[in-house]
Design a protein around this motif. Structure first.
Motif, PDB file in Angstrom:
ATOM      1  N   UNK A   1       0.801  -1.219   0.000  1.00 17.87           N
ATOM      2  CA  UNK A   1       0.000   0.000   0.000  1.00 17.87           C
ATOM      3  C   UNK A   1       0.831   1.265   0.000  1.00 17.87           C
ATOM      4  N   UNK A   2       2.117   1.161   0.339  1.00 18.34           N
ATOM      5  CA  UNK A   2       2.933   2.375   0.308  1.00 18.34           C
ATOM      6  C   UNK A   2       3.943   2.317  -0.821  1.00 18.34           C
ATOM      7  N   UNK A   3       4.755   3.342  -0.954  1.00 20.09           N
ATOM      8  CA  UNK A   3       5.661   3.436  -2.100  1.00 20.09           C
ATOM      9  C   UNK A   3       7.110   3.176  -1.779  1.00 20.09           C
ATOM     10  N   UNK A   4       7.396   2.666  -0.568  1.00 20.72           N
ATOM     11  CA  UNK A   4       8.793   2.499  -0.166  1.00 20.72           C
ATOM     12  C   UNK A   4       9.544   1.543  -1.083  1.00 20.72           C
ATOM     13  N   UNK A   5       9.013   0.350  -1.289  1.00 21.29           N
ATOM     14  CA  UNK A   5       9.685  -0.617  -2.156  1.00 21.29           C
ATOM     15  C   UNK A   5       9.667  -0.161  -3.611  1.00 21.29           C
ATOM     16  N   UNK A   6       8.585   0.514  -4.005  1.00 19.40           N
ATOM     17  CA  UNK A   6       8.502   1.016  -5.381  1.00 19.40           C
ATOM     18  C   UNK A   6       9.564   2.070  -5.648  1.00 19.40           C
ATOM     19  N   UNK A   7       9.823   2.922  -4.647  1.00 16.90           N
ATOM     20  CA  UNK A   7      10.851   3.940  -4.830  1.00 16.90           C
ATOM     21  C   UNK A   7      12.223   3.324  -5.035  1.00 16.90           C
ATOM     22  N   UNK A   8      12.540   2.304  -4.219  1.00 13.99           N
ATOM     23  CA  UNK A   8      13.817   1.618  -4.390  1.00 13.99           C
ATOM     24  C   UNK A   8      13.869   0.899  -5.737  1.00 13.99           C
ATOM     25  N   UNK A   9      12.744   0.304  -6.131  1.00 16.70           N
ATOM     26  CA  UNK A   9      12.693  -0.381  -7.420  1.00 16.70           C
ATOM     27  C   UNK A   9      12.814   0.560  -8.592  1.00 16.70           C
ATOM     28  N   UNK A  10      12.251   1.759  -8.463  1.00 13.47           N
ATOM     29  CA  UNK A  10      12.309   2.736  -9.551  1.00 13.47           C
ATOM     30  C   UNK A  10      13.743   3.127  -9.870  1.00 13.47           C
ATOM     31  N   UNK A  11      14.552   3.313  -8.826  1.00 13.28           N
ATOM     32  CA  UNK A  11      15.957   3.663  -9.061  1.00 13.28           C
ATOM     33  C   UNK A  11      16.678   2.538  -9.791  1.00 13.28           C
ATOM     34  N   UNK A  12      16.367   1.291  -9.441  1.00 16.21           N
ATOM     35  CA  UNK A  12      17.012   0.150 -10.089  1.00 16.21           C
ATOM     36  C   UNK A  12      16.513  -0.012 -11.529  1.00 16.21           C
ATOM     37  N   UNK A  13      15.225   0.250 -11.756  1.00 22.65           N
ATOM     38  CA  UNK A  13      14.690   0.156 -13.112  1.00 22.65           C
ATOM     39  C   UNK A  13      15.298   1.226 -14.009  1.00 22.65           C
ATOM     40  N   UNK A  14      15.443   2.437 -13.498  1.00 24.04           N
ATOM     41  CA  UNK A  14      16.042   3.508 -14.294  1.00 24.04           C
ATOM     42  C   UNK A  14      17.485   3.161 -14.678  1.00 24.04           C
ATOM     43  N   UNK A  15      18.228   2.604 -13.741  1.00 27.21           N
ATOM     44  CA  UNK A  15      19.611   2.219 -14.060  1.00 27.21           C
ATOM     45  C   UNK A  15      19.635   1.062 -15.040  1.00 27.21           C
ATOM     46  N   UNK A  16      18.702   0.129 -14.889  1.00 32.62           N
ATOM     47  CA  UNK A  16      18.655  -1.005 -15.814  1.00 32.62           C
ATOM     48  C   UNK A  16      18.403  -0.533 -17.241  1.00 32.62           C
ATOM     49  N   UNK A  17      17.455   0.381 -17.430  1.00 36.26           N
ATOM     50  CA  UNK A  17      17.182   0.867 -18.780  1.00 36.26           C
ATOM     51  C   UNK A  17      18.348   1.691 -19.319  1.00 36.26           C
ATOM     52  N   UNK A  18      19.049   2.400 -18.436  1.00 31.65           N
ATOM     53  CA  UNK A  18      20.255   3.113 -18.875  1.00 31.65           C
ATOM     54  C   UNK A  18      21.322   2.120 -19.328  1.00 31.65           C
ATOM     55  N   UNK A  19      21.363   0.958 -18.672  1.00 30.09           N
ATOM     56  CA  UNK A  19      22.302  -0.076 -19.087  1.00 30.09           C
ATOM     57  C   UNK A  19      21.976  -0.638 -20.451  1.00 30.09           C
ATOM     58  N   UNK A  20      20.687  -0.804 -20.751  1.00 30.79           N
ATOM     59  CA  UNK A  20      20.296  -1.246 -22.089  1.00 30.79           C
ATOM     60  C   UNK A  20      20.756  -0.237 -23.131  1.00 30.79           C
ATOM     61  N   UNK A  21      20.562   1.029 -22.834  1.00 30.75           N
ATOM     62  CA  UNK A  21      20.980   2.078 -23.758  1.00 30.75           C
ATOM     63  C   UNK A  21      22.490   2.062 -23.963  1.00 30.75           C
TER      64      UNK A  21
END
Length: 368
Positions: free
Chosen positions: A227-247
């Motif tokens: 129900x909160x965004x704590x895990x999502x916030x941590x996941x968002x940073x990892x997702x952004x880095x992952x997509x930067x890695x694809x690039x």
């Protein structure tokens, strides 16, 4: 005052109702796994021909890519042998090296629950055994694909359950296989995976690659984590880095397919990714009032089936609880994906559904 009271009640409902893919079960608080994988200290202490290795915690994926471009094949393979967990999770490292490193890292755990991940033909792009484990698998030829999609799943997903038997076309791997198949890719090679079908789709077929990405700590069941965004916030940073890695390795800008709590992750990551499209389905909200508020150049899409229980989740955000507006509402402003024939919360990738046909068109860049 009455309005404030209704908001409190709705927020309380959000705590008890919001969930991922497992349905009605009690949730346990999870500690987000962040930062580089085990072995980072030994990696930092090592050198290649007197050169320091890029810090996995601070070097950008492009810096990592430049570093590996300056190494000969012998030096690259020595790093794989010496530091498989680091190389296997290092965004910006060559794809083939990451696949090889993760085969070594999986085998080194000696754990039967992970053994299938090391099977010949599987392309494991990330593997981190900490906590419940994180994993990313590539279906197709990521090095040559003209289109790339990334599946971002919701609650109750981790490396320990990644290869568990599931209903077909559900779970991150099942969704990835179904999406790639719907784009017209054919052929299959590799080990038996989560649905009992072959583990990886033939890399030589089709021009669409799909990544099943469990690169963050997901909530477990129903509870405050969902129900909160704590895990999502941590996941968002990892997702952004992952997509930067694809690039950094020359892959096309991806389409993000974001299911349930995964859409919260995508909503928070949207401004920091180069995604061409972001597709939220079965979403409790994206932590934004409108698509424009996501501050992304990506086209934003949303889908919800008529029997998806996520519709019962209050679309509020109060004191950090709840995920905000319904992405399928007209006021949100996302493009609507047809989903009238979708069954339940996990049926969006069922062959023959309107949603899967639309997802495939978006993945191939056919929708303008």
């Amino acid at each position: 005052m009455r309005r404030f009271g209704r908001t409190l009640v709705t927020a309380a409902l959000a705590v008890t109702v919001v969930a991922g893919t497992a349905g009605w079960a009690s949730g346990d608080s999870q500690r987000a796994v962040t930062g580089p994988p085990p072995g980072a200290a030994a990696w930092r202490a090592d050198t290649v021909s007197g050169r320091a290795l890029p810090d996995p915690a601070s070097a950008s994926p492009r810096e990592v890519a430049r570093f590996f471009a300056g190494l000969d094949d012998s030096a690259r393979r020595e790093l794989v042998r010496s530091h498989p967990l680091v190389v296997g999770n290092l965004d910006g490292a060559p794809l083939a090296l990451r696949y090889e490193a993760n085969r070594i890292a999986v085998a080194a755990t000696g754990e039967a629950r992970y053994a299938a991940l090391a099977a010949p033909g599987r392309q494991i792009l990330a593997f981190d055994p900490r906590g419940r484990g994180q994993v990313a698998e590539v279906f197709g030829d990521l090095e040559r694909a003209r289109h790339v999609s990334v599946i971002v799943p919701g609650s109750d997903n981790d490396a320990t359950a990644y290869d568990a038997k599931r209903k077909q076309h559900t779970g991150p791997a099942g969704m990835a296989r179904a999406l790639r198949g719907a784009t017209g890719a054919t052929g299959a090679t590799g080990a038996t995976g989560a649905t009992g079908a072959t583990g990886n789709v033939g890399a030589a077929s089709g021009d669409v690659a799909v990544v099943a990405w469990i690169g963050y700590t997901t909530p477990v069941g129903v509870g405050l984590d969902a129900a909160d965004g704590r895990l999502a916030g941590a996941g968002a940073a990892r997702l952004a880095r992952f997509t930067a890695g694809l690039d950094a390795v020359g892959a096309p800008d991806p389409v993000l397919f974001c299911h349930s709590y995964g859409s919260v992750v995508c909503g928070l990551a949207a401004r920091d990714t180069d995604a061409t499209d972001i597709v939220a389905f079965g979403s409790p909200g994206m932590r934004a009032d409108t698509a424009a508020a996501l501050r992304t150049r990506a086209r934003v899409w949303a889908a919800r089936g008529p029997s998806d229980w996520i519709a019962d989740v209050p679309n509020v955000e109060f004191a950090g609880i709840g995920h905000g507006a319904d992405p399928t509402s007209p006021a949100f402003g996302a493009h609507r994906v047809p989903a009238a024939d979708v069954q339940g919360h996990t049926g969006y990738f069922t062959p023959g559904t309107q949603s899967l046909a639309a997802f495939a068109a978006i993945a191939k860049g056919e929708v303008r």
